[in-house]
Design a protein around this motif. Structure first.
Motif, PDB file in Angstrom:
ATOM      1  N   UNK A 356     -44.749  -0.903 -85.781  1.00  0.00           N
ATOM      2  CA  UNK A 356     -45.967  -1.433 -85.177  1.00  0.00           C
ATOM      3  C   UNK A 356     -47.088  -0.405 -85.273  1.00  0.00           C
ATOM      4  N   UNK A 358     -51.584  -0.195 -84.597  1.00  0.00           N
ATOM      5  CA  UNK A 358     -52.822  -0.895 -84.246  1.00  0.00           C
ATOM      6  C   UNK A 358     -53.965   0.089 -84.415  1.00  0.00           C
ATOM      7  N   UNK A 432     -47.950  -6.966 -80.232  1.00  0.00           N
ATOM      8  CA  UNK A 432     -46.795  -6.534 -79.435  1.00  0.00           C
ATOM      9  C   UNK A 432     -45.783  -7.663 -79.234  1.00  0.00           C
TER      10      UNK A 432
ATOM     11  N   UNK B 433     -45.448  -9.180 -73.509  1.00  0.00           N
ATOM     12  CA  UNK B 433     -44.357  -8.308 -73.964  1.00  0.00           C
ATOM     13  C   UNK B 433     -43.111  -8.566 -73.119  1.00  0.00           C
ATOM     14  N   UNK B 448     -37.602   0.337 -72.792  1.00  0.00           N
ATOM     15  CA  UNK B 448     -38.230   1.670 -72.877  1.00  0.00           C
ATOM     16  C   UNK B 448     -38.428   2.094 -74.331  1.00  0.00           C
ATOM     17  N   UNK B 449     -37.649   1.503 -75.229  1.00  0.00           N
ATOM     18  CA  UNK B 449     -37.732   1.908 -76.642  1.00  0.00           C
ATOM     19  C   UNK B 449     -38.588   0.965 -77.463  1.00  0.00           C
ATOM     20  N   UNK B 450     -39.228  -0.013 -76.842  1.00  0.00           N
ATOM     21  CA  UNK B 450     -39.995  -0.991 -77.627  1.00  0.00           C
ATOM     22  C   UNK B 450     -41.110  -0.307 -78.421  1.00  0.00           C
ATOM     23  N   UNK B 451     -41.268  -0.770 -79.632  1.00  0.00           N
ATOM     24  CA  UNK B 451     -42.253  -0.208 -80.553  1.00  0.00           C
ATOM     25  C   UNK B 451     -43.557  -0.980 -80.410  1.00  0.00           C
ATOM     26  N   UNK B 452     -44.292  -0.676 -79.341  1.00  0.00           N
ATOM     27  CA  UNK B 452     -45.546  -1.382 -79.062  1.00  0.00           C
ATOM     28  C   UNK B 452     -46.716  -0.671 -79.731  1.00  0.00           C
ATOM     29  N   UNK B 453     -47.741  -1.429 -80.014  1.00  0.00           N
ATOM     30  CA  UNK B 453     -48.902  -0.868 -80.697  1.00  0.00           C
ATOM     31  C   UNK B 453     -49.578   0.202 -79.859  1.00  0.00           C
ATOM     32  N   UNK B 462     -47.991   6.122 -73.853  1.00  0.00           N
ATOM     33  CA  UNK B 462     -46.928   5.295 -73.276  1.00  0.00           C
ATOM     34  C   UNK B 462     -47.598   4.043 -72.725  1.00  0.00           C
ATOM     35  N   UNK B 463     -47.352   2.927 -73.335  1.00  0.00           N
ATOM     36  CA  UNK B 463     -47.919   1.683 -72.825  1.00  0.00           C
ATOM     37  C   UNK B 463     -47.474   1.468 -71.376  1.00  0.00           C
ATOM     38  N   UNK B 466     -44.098   0.159 -70.881  1.00  0.00           N
ATOM     39  CA  UNK B 466     -43.024   1.122 -71.149  1.00  0.00           C
ATOM     40  C   UNK B 466     -42.833   2.067 -69.970  1.00  0.00           C
TER      41      UNK B 466
END
Lengths: 481, 481
Positions: A356, A358, A432, B433, B448-453, B462-463, B466
């Motif tokens: 990912x 952005x 996302x 999400x 916690x490991x999500x690959x967010x933009x 850190x989104x 997360x």
């Protein structure tokens, strides 16, 4: 201290200092001594923020620093700035260091060498910008933007060009200063905006046929159009052959096969490579992109007490399999957290990435996750694509802005492979949704039923991602299996 | 036409007309005759947009209409406006209809009754606002906002109060007009903003201790604070006992146990109930919330050719199990699409919902998905909660706005149960999400490991989601299993 075990960290930015901080949370100084070596004078900064500092959106360099050296030291981390690690001695379980020039001012003796033993070693050496061996590439006025030092040097050039003008400053901004940005990836487009904000006439030179090679060409074309619309001159399909210098040896133009682009400043945004010379010399395993290879706990493969994270490692690609090199601050921070937990005696893993990213150029938001067409093809996958246009809000709600969503899904299985989004406000972070769906291995059909938030100020009644999923399902149905 | 099979649709809004349109895409008029009965004079409109029309954010009623009666007719749907279905005769496979008053003007004879046979029946009768049997509740000046007709009637009252003032009009807006909104759910808070925009001094009366019963009380308190901050007077823990009328019989105050709130207009936002009298009379199965029960293909349970969707059905709760009544346009549109596909001879299913909703009051964004604490408890689940504060962008990036994220996860399994978000710009749609993660049955640890933009203008490194997941994992670890 004599009985404390010792963790040595190479590199004081996101991954390294997150690892140090997390290990310190879990272990007292009596249990674990932590020494971190950093070549520059900075720690824990947001390299991703540099374009915004250069452009004047962010007021000062210090705002980009998440945690200063003093803060780290107060937390019990023995931080050695201006100190470069020059060798990893694996059999001896020690690293060789050398004080670098700036360190002399800080009290060290430049060039002084030393050995430091470790029980745990964290390699967080980051990435370095690609700097092709072209004539003039090292001339003053040619800048990378990978580190705060790079940013500082670039700012010095800009201020030299614009006496008396601050960032974003209107006075004199029409003096006709010209900037050439080489490369139209994330850094290239962000820097082109930053320089345009400072009043420069910006030309971006790109080898590929469209900007943003992190998108498929049809989506990159949307970015090109938007950049043109805000006055950034994008030249694609061109190869830079050198930098012309003036009588003072300063860069004054960028040369290509067929033209010369005058430049008061040149910014390189060609991409970065893992900085793994130390690791390579120590015989540690590197992957196809030159990054360190680790297991899911971020231990370097085949090693018991050597960890690696951040821009110097390759990560598991959860969509295509294999590894990728994705130098992003968000991964580096996660890596540091995980390494610090594991080196501190806990347990954590990094499962991998879906890819990912952005970005934005002015008000155009650009996002992708998963695989592009060429990546899916390279992985041997057969797939369909679908692209749709929709809006960020209900069409009747003020501020509804257009966005294009492109989706890839695997033939037969219908599994989501990737999503790309280009649009205005509200476009970028929509990716996302697809990132989570990719992580979960969802099909395009499953995505059509996703229960996404809807209200007129936030989304059309069918969210653009859902519309794309519906069209993808139609494409899957229409395609002979 | 004699040999064509016939689909009859009861209700011409989102679910009904989506079903009709989708069936028409799949079947020609020779294959399938489609007759749709609608009591009002409107089709396919965005009821969710009514507050924005009332508040003047959306310029006119017609902008809320996605497809007009004429457009539907041009596509080969036999649409009968101002026609109410009064009975479903299941054994006879027919419906009884009656032309309603307004229809007389449209050429029909008011009160005229007729029977229409069907091969496929789609029940899309929607929901009706709760209107408690209180003294004065039916007085002029007391308004629901469920239909365009409701909106039109409310606007007439507002324009009567504000001669010469258009929506949002400044002139005279300080004349001290007072509005009382009963109920502080989505409709209540959206209408309170709309009326404030028109210059009304707005009081919201709520039975519960906090506004937004769709949030946990600690998150509702944040909404209350924000509403107070923009001058909306929120009175909680109060029971409305009646409406006082003036000498002309118009509403002039709302009475509670201990006070009277003067009002030039009263808006009811107490919630809605499935409109299923017809279905009940026909003996069709209703669930605990009074909504029709269907299978995943949206066939009414136990029926072969009777379909139901939109605000009159209960939907599967993918998190807690069982059914819920979630009257939202986004579900209604999906339902219509699926019913139209199935009734047209295709195959599609609606798996259920996780319970996502998003709303805003002025610049405060309010979102939730999954279960609240009381819902998780009612479902017999044991769980932990964690709440964090973060920002919508990197802290140093201009416009970074605060948001609070609360997360619930099941003890032992760590499964995500729900997320609530309250914040400014960029907060609301982040809930998506979590909606996808809930659909996929993810654990907080997986999140916690999500690959967010990530990029500074879009998110901290850190989104916030997360960060909430990390704190939730810490809470899970700290809690004795």
């Amino acid at each position: 201290m004599a009985t404390a075990r010792r963790m040595v960290v190479i590199g004081g930015d996101a991954a390294g200092m997150s690892a140090a901080s997390q290990a310190r949370r879990l272990r007292t100084p009596d249990e674990l001594e932590i020494i971190a070596f950093e070549r520059s004078g900075f720690t824990s900064y947001s390299a991703c923020g540099i374009p915004y500092w250069i452009g004047g959106t962010v007021g000062s360099r210090d705002e980009l620093i998440a945690r200063t050296p003093e803060e780290h030291r107060r937390r019990g981390i023995d931080l050695r700035l201006h100190t470069e690690v020059t060798e990893i001695d694996l059999p001896g379980q020690r690293v060789r260091t050398r004080t670098v020039a700036d360190g002399a001012a800080a009290g060290g003796s430049a060039g002084a060498e030393d050995w430091t033993g470790f029980d745990q070693l964290v390699i967080a050496t980051g990435a370095r910008p690609v700097r092709p061996a072209l004539p003039g590439i090292d001339a003053p006025g040619v800048h990378g933007v990978q580190t705060l030092d790079d940013g500082q040097a670039l700012l010095a050039t800009l201020e030299r060009n614009e006496p008396g003008i601050g960032p974003g400053g209107a006075p004199g901004s029409k003096r006709g200063r010209r900037a050439v940005v080489v490369g139209a990836g994330y850094i290239g487009v962000e820097m082109s905006e930053a320089l345009a904000r400072r009043g420069y006439a910006v030309t971006v030179l790109n080898r590929g046929e469209q900007p943003m090679a992190t998108l498929d060409p049809d989506m990159g074309a949307l970015v090109r159009e938007a950049m043109g619309g805000i006055g950034i001159h994008v030249v694609t399909g061109t190869e830079v052959t050198g930098i012309r210098t003036d009588l003072h040896g300063r860069a004054c133009a960028v040369l290509t096969d067929d033209a010369a682009y005058p430049a008061d400043v040149v910014v390189l945004g060609i991409g970065v490579r893992p900085q793994t010379d130390l690791a390579r010399a120590a015989g540690l395993p590197l992957g196809p992109y030159g990054g360190l290879l680790t297991d899911a706990s971020l231990r370097v493969r085949g090693q018991r007490n050597i960890w690696a994270g951040g821009d110097c490692v390759e990560v598991q690609d959860l969509v295509a399999g294999g590894t990728r090199h994705l130098p992003l601050g968000t991964h580096a921070n996660k890596h540091g957290q995980i390494i610090g937990t594991n080196a501190g005696g806990g347990y954590a893993t990094f499962p991998g990435v879906v890819g990912t990213a952005v970005s934005k150029v002015c008000d155009l938001e650009i996002a992708r996750t998963g695989l592009l067409e060429r990546q899916a093809s390279a992985a041997g996958l057969r797939f369909v694509t679908a692209a749709i246009e929709s809006t960020s809000r209900a069409g009747y709600y003020p501020g509804a802005a257009p966005m294009t969503v492109k989706m890839l899904a695997e033939l037969r299985t219908g599994r989501l492979l990737g999503v790309q989004i280009v649009g205005r406000e509200g476009a970028g972070k929509r990716v996302d949704v697809a990132a989570v769906a990719l992580t979960a291995g969802m099909t395009a059909e499953q995505m059509t039923a996703l229960d996404l938030g809807y209200a007129p100020p936030f989304s059309p009644v069918w969210d653009p991602v859902l519309i794309a999923a519906r069209k993808t399902v139609a494409a899957l149905r229409a395609h002979p299996a």
